[in-house]
Scaffold this motif. Structure first.
Motif, PDB file in Angstrom:
ATOM      1  N   UNK A  43      10.273  14.961  -7.806  1.00 58.80           N
ATOM      2  CA  UNK A  43      11.460  15.809  -7.658  1.00 58.80           C
ATOM      3  C   UNK A  43      11.435  16.944  -8.679  1.00 58.80           C
ATOM      4  N   UNK A  44      11.068  16.614  -9.908  1.00 59.73           N
ATOM      5  CA  UNK A  44      11.080  17.618 -10.968  1.00 59.73           C
ATOM      6  C   UNK A  44       9.908  18.596 -10.877  1.00 59.73           C
ATOM      7  N   UNK A  45       9.017  18.393  -9.932  1.00 60.40           N
ATOM      8  CA  UNK A  45       7.908  19.315  -9.708  1.00 60.40           C
ATOM      9  C   UNK A  45       7.910  19.881  -8.288  1.00 60.40           C
ATOM     10  N   UNK A  46       9.039  19.736  -7.627  1.00 55.63           N
ATOM     11  CA  UNK A  46       9.192  20.222  -6.258  1.00 55.63           C
ATOM     12  C   UNK A  46       9.544  21.711  -6.283  1.00 55.63           C
ATOM     13  N   UNK A  47       8.758  22.569  -5.630  1.00 53.09           N
ATOM     14  CA  UNK A  47       9.059  24.007  -5.624  1.00 53.09           C
ATOM     15  C   UNK A  47      10.389  24.343  -4.952  1.00 53.09           C
ATOM     16  N   UNK A  48      10.943  23.430  -4.149  1.00 54.35           N
ATOM     17  CA  UNK A  48      12.266  23.679  -3.567  1.00 54.35           C
ATOM     18  C   UNK A  48      13.363  23.547  -4.616  1.00 54.35           C
ATOM     19  N   UNK A  49      13.062  22.877  -5.735  1.00 56.79           N
ATOM     20  CA  UNK A  49      14.028  22.675  -6.808  1.00 56.79           C
ATOM     21  C   UNK A  49      13.739  23.560  -8.025  1.00 56.79           C
ATOM     22  N   UNK A  50      12.445  23.811  -8.292  1.00 55.54           N
ATOM     23  CA  UNK A  50      12.022  24.599  -9.453  1.00 55.54           C
ATOM     24  C   UNK A  50      10.918  25.558  -9.008  1.00 55.54           C
ATOM     25  N   UNK A  51      11.252  26.825  -8.897  1.00 54.79           N
ATOM     26  CA  UNK A  51      10.279  27.822  -8.462  1.00 54.79           C
ATOM     27  C   UNK A  51      10.488  29.095  -9.274  1.00 54.79           C
ATOM     28  N   UNK A  52       9.462  29.733  -9.698  1.00 50.70           N
ATOM     29  CA  UNK A  52       8.039  29.464  -9.510  1.00 50.70           C
ATOM     30  C   UNK A  52       7.521  28.514 -10.584  1.00 50.70           C
ATOM     31  N   UNK A  53       6.257  28.184 -10.471  1.00 51.16           N
ATOM     32  CA  UNK A  53       5.530  27.352 -11.436  1.00 51.16           C
ATOM     33  C   UNK A  53       6.191  26.000 -11.688  1.00 51.16           C
ATOM     34  N   UNK A  54       6.422  25.210 -10.652  1.00 49.93           N
ATOM     35  CA  UNK A  54       7.101  23.925 -10.853  1.00 49.93           C
ATOM     36  C   UNK A  54       6.289  22.931 -11.682  1.00 49.93           C
ATOM     37  N   UNK A  55       4.968  23.083 -11.742  1.00 55.19           N
ATOM     38  CA  UNK A  55       4.130  22.148 -12.493  1.00 55.19           C
ATOM     39  C   UNK A  55       3.850  22.596 -13.919  1.00 55.19           C
ATOM     40  N   UNK A  56       4.340  23.776 -14.294  1.00 47.95           N
ATOM     41  CA  UNK A  56       4.014  24.326 -15.595  1.00 47.95           C
ATOM     42  C   UNK A  56       5.182  24.198 -16.572  1.00 47.95           C
ATOM     43  N   UNK A  57       4.854  23.926 -17.839  1.00 46.33           N
ATOM     44  CA  UNK A  57       5.861  23.934 -18.889  1.00 46.33           C
ATOM     45  C   UNK A  57       6.239  25.386 -19.137  1.00 46.33           C
ATOM     46  N   UNK A  58       7.479  25.730 -18.804  1.00 47.75           N
ATOM     47  CA  UNK A  58       7.948  27.114 -18.909  1.00 47.75           C
ATOM     48  C   UNK A  58       9.420  27.077 -19.316  1.00 47.75           C
ATOM     49  N   UNK A  59       9.700  26.948 -20.616  1.00 48.25           N
ATOM     50  CA  UNK A  59      11.075  26.796 -21.089  1.00 48.25           C
ATOM     51  C   UNK A  59      11.989  27.964 -20.735  1.00 48.25           C
ATOM     52  N   UNK A  60      11.439  29.155 -20.547  1.00 45.52           N
ATOM     53  CA  UNK A  60      12.276  30.323 -20.245  1.00 45.52           C
ATOM     54  C   UNK A  60      13.045  30.168 -18.937  1.00 45.52           C
ATOM     55  N   UNK A  61      12.612  29.277 -18.069  1.00 47.11           N
ATOM     56  CA  UNK A  61      13.318  29.109 -16.787  1.00 47.11           C
ATOM     57  C   UNK A  61      14.765  28.663 -17.005  1.00 47.11           C
ATOM     58  N   UNK A  62      15.066  28.066 -18.157  1.00 44.21           N
ATOM     59  CA  UNK A  62      16.402  27.556 -18.435  1.00 44.21           C
ATOM     60  C   UNK A  62      17.311  28.609 -19.042  1.00 44.21           C
ATOM     61  N   UNK A  63      16.778  29.778 -19.383  1.00 46.64           N
ATOM     62  CA  UNK A  63      17.578  30.848 -19.968  1.00 46.64           C
ATOM     63  C   UNK A  63      18.232  31.673 -18.872  1.00 46.64           C
TER      64      UNK A  63
END
Length: 121
Positions: free
Chosen positions: A4-24
């Motif tokens: 679920x936490x790597x599903x592109x329907x929930x987290x896009x782009x780069x669902x498999x990558x550590x990318x903290x900026x997505x939360x900003x």
């Protein structure tokens, strides 16, 4: 939770990558690849991110992690002077506070009177 936490329907782009900026909260996001995407292209379902899990299957180290967070806050508070930024008030902070992990509710307007007292007209 892994899938679920790597599903592109929930987290896009780069669902498999550590990318903290997505939360900003930003108008545009610079990806680790160097590409920039607009805010509208970001898919971020905060409800799908459950780092500690819930219920009997929850992380056994959750309490340790929360204790470490408290320890860091105490260390920062003991070593630094902190004050509100110019023009910012606690009311501004309270107005922007939303707890989305549990529930979001509007105000509950009630009038409390002593038993036997008649309410004002």
């Amino acid at each position: 939770h892994y899938s679920v936490q790597r599903d592109p329907r929930e987290f896009y782009p780069l669902p498999d990558m550590f990318w903290p900026d997505r939360w900003l909260d930003q108008d545009a996001y610079k990806l680790p690849t160097g590409e920039t995407i607009p805010k509208e292209s970001l898919v971020l379902n905060r409800a799908a991110f459950i780092p500690f899990s819930v219920g009997p299957q929850s992380c056994p180290c959750k309490n340790l992690a929360l204790l470490e967070l408290r320890l860091m806050i105490c260390a920062l508070a003991s070593k630094f002077d902190m004050e509100l930024a110019p023009g910012f008030t606690f009311d501004d902070w309270i107005d922007g506070l939303h707890d989305s992990w549990v529930s979001t509710r509007g105000p509950l307007l009630v009038r409390i009177t002593s038993r036997g007292a008649k309410p004002e007209a």
